[in-house]
Design a protein around this motif. Structure first.
Motif, PDB file in Angstrom:
ATOM      1  N   MET A 111       0.819  -1.189   0.000  1.00 27.32           N
ATOM      2  CA  MET A 111       0.000   0.000   0.000  1.00 27.32           C
ATOM      3  C   MET A 111       0.866   1.259   0.000  1.00 27.32           C
ATOM      4  O   MET A 111       0.542   2.239  -0.662  1.00 27.32           O
ATOM      5  CB  MET A 111      -0.913  -0.014   1.219  1.00 27.32           C
ATOM      6  N   ASP A 112       1.969   1.225   0.758  1.00 24.07           N
ATOM      7  CA  ASP A 112       2.873   2.379   0.796  1.00 24.07           C
ATOM      8  C   ASP A 112       3.411   2.698  -0.595  1.00 24.07           C
ATOM      9  O   ASP A 112       3.555   3.866  -0.962  1.00 24.07           O
ATOM     10  CB  ASP A 112       4.038   2.120   1.756  1.00 24.07           C
ATOM     11  N   GLU A 113       3.710   1.635  -1.337  1.00 16.73           N
ATOM     12  CA  GLU A 113       4.206   1.809  -2.704  1.00 16.73           C
ATOM     13  C   GLU A 113       3.167   2.526  -3.564  1.00 16.73           C
ATOM     14  O   GLU A 113       3.498   3.430  -4.342  1.00 16.73           O
ATOM     15  CB  GLU A 113       4.548   0.436  -3.300  1.00 16.73           C
ATOM     16  N   LYS A 119      -5.958  11.032   5.252  1.00 15.19           N
ATOM     17  CA  LYS A 119      -4.798  11.773   5.755  1.00 15.19           C
ATOM     18  C   LYS A 119      -4.859  11.864   7.285  1.00 15.19           C
ATOM     19  O   LYS A 119      -3.864  11.717   7.967  1.00 15.19           O
ATOM     20  CB  LYS A 119      -4.793  13.165   5.118  1.00 15.19           C
ATOM     21  N   GLU A 120      -6.050  12.135   7.799  1.00 10.11           N
ATOM     22  CA  GLU A 120      -6.310  12.212   9.245  1.00 10.11           C
ATOM     23  C   GLU A 120      -7.737  11.759   9.492  1.00 10.11           C
ATOM     24  O   GLU A 120      -8.604  11.971   8.657  1.00 10.11           O
ATOM     25  CB  GLU A 120      -6.165  13.651   9.757  1.00 10.11           C
ATOM     26  N   ASN A 125      -3.802   6.925   6.895  1.00 12.90           N
ATOM     27  CA  ASN A 125      -2.943   6.222   5.936  1.00 12.90           C
ATOM     28  C   ASN A 125      -3.603   5.012   5.273  1.00 12.90           C
ATOM     29  O   ASN A 125      -2.918   4.180   4.697  1.00 12.90           O
ATOM     30  CB  ASN A 125      -1.597   5.819   6.566  1.00 12.90           C
ATOM     31  N   ASN A 126      -4.909   4.918   5.355  1.00 19.56           N
ATOM     32  CA  ASN A 126      -5.648   3.872   4.646  1.00 19.56           C
ATOM     33  C   ASN A 126      -6.250   4.457   3.378  1.00 19.56           C
ATOM     34  O   ASN A 126      -6.506   5.656   3.291  1.00 19.56           O
ATOM     35  CB  ASN A 126      -6.803   3.333   5.487  1.00 19.56           C
ATOM     36  N   GLU A 155      -7.429   3.863  16.855  1.00 23.86           N
ATOM     37  CA  GLU A 155      -8.079   4.834  15.985  1.00 23.86           C
ATOM     38  C   GLU A 155      -9.612   4.797  15.998  1.00 23.86           C
ATOM     39  O   GLU A 155     -10.245   5.799  15.688  1.00 23.86           O
ATOM     40  CB  GLU A 155      -7.616   4.611  14.534  1.00 23.86           C
ATOM     41  N   ILE A 156     -10.183   3.654  16.325  1.00 26.14           N
ATOM     42  CA  ILE A 156     -11.630   3.455  16.163  1.00 26.14           C
ATOM     43  C   ILE A 156     -12.281   3.179  17.520  1.00 26.14           C
ATOM     44  O   ILE A 156     -11.791   2.355  18.295  1.00 26.14           O
ATOM     45  CB  ILE A 156     -11.905   2.253  15.212  1.00 26.14           C
TER      46      ILE A 156
END
Length: 175
Positions: free
Chosen positions: A1-3, A40-41, A63-64, A152-153
């Protein structure tokens, strides 16, 4: 995913940035949405409503990448709703921009196919977990796969995603 995110940035695919307030809808059931979003946030839930009850099928956080994938692929309406769980900032890529990106290089297309295959395998694993595992085992598997999810959730949404009561999740977390 980062790629993939690095490639999106390199090719300047993010058309715009939007901010949703807590509980605001990115997409409502019955609508068409062919965008891809990078969180992003913040955080979002993807859910379907069945007999007035929400059934969360996906959770997204910083970042998802998130999308109404059925609507993205078919350009038709979707039964899924995407809603912000807290103030959320998203970068947007339109389907048209994404298509041009895929057509520009076969490596881009191969990466996209790989991501779709991974997504299908994740979905199969989730379905197997929901159908065959006890609540404790479902909790353990999600904790191993996505520990950041628990930072986060909110628990009530994680419990819904895991198909258990919030009290059950709370008990499991204590042990």
């Amino acid at each position: 995913m980062d790629e993939l995110i690095a490639l999106f940035d390199k090719h300047q695919l993010f058309d715009k940035e939007i901010t949703l307030n807590r509980n605001a809808y990115l997409k409502k059931a019955g609508s068409i949405d062919t965008n891809i979003y990078f969180i992003k946030e913040g955080s979002v839930k993807v859910f379907i409503t069945n007999d007035g009850n929400e059934q969360i099928v996906r959770l997204g956080y910083k970042n998802n990448i998130i999308a109404s994938l059925d609507s993205f692929l078919t350009q038709e309406t979707s039964d899924f709703t995407i809603q912000a769980l807290k103030k959320t900032t998203l970068k947007v890529i339109t389907k048209q921009q994404f298509q041009l990106f895929l057509e520009a290089d076969t490596k881009h297309l191969q990466l996209w196919i790989s991501i779709l295959q991974d997504l299908v395998l994740q979905q199969i694993e989730r379905e197997k977990d929901l159908l065959t595992l006890l609540p404790k085992e479902r909790y353990q598997r999600v904790l191993e796969r996505s520990p950041q999810l628990f930072q986060e959730i909110p628990n009530k949404h994680i419990a819904n995603y895991l198909r258990m009561k919030p009290e059950t999740l709370s008990r499991l977390k204590k042990h």
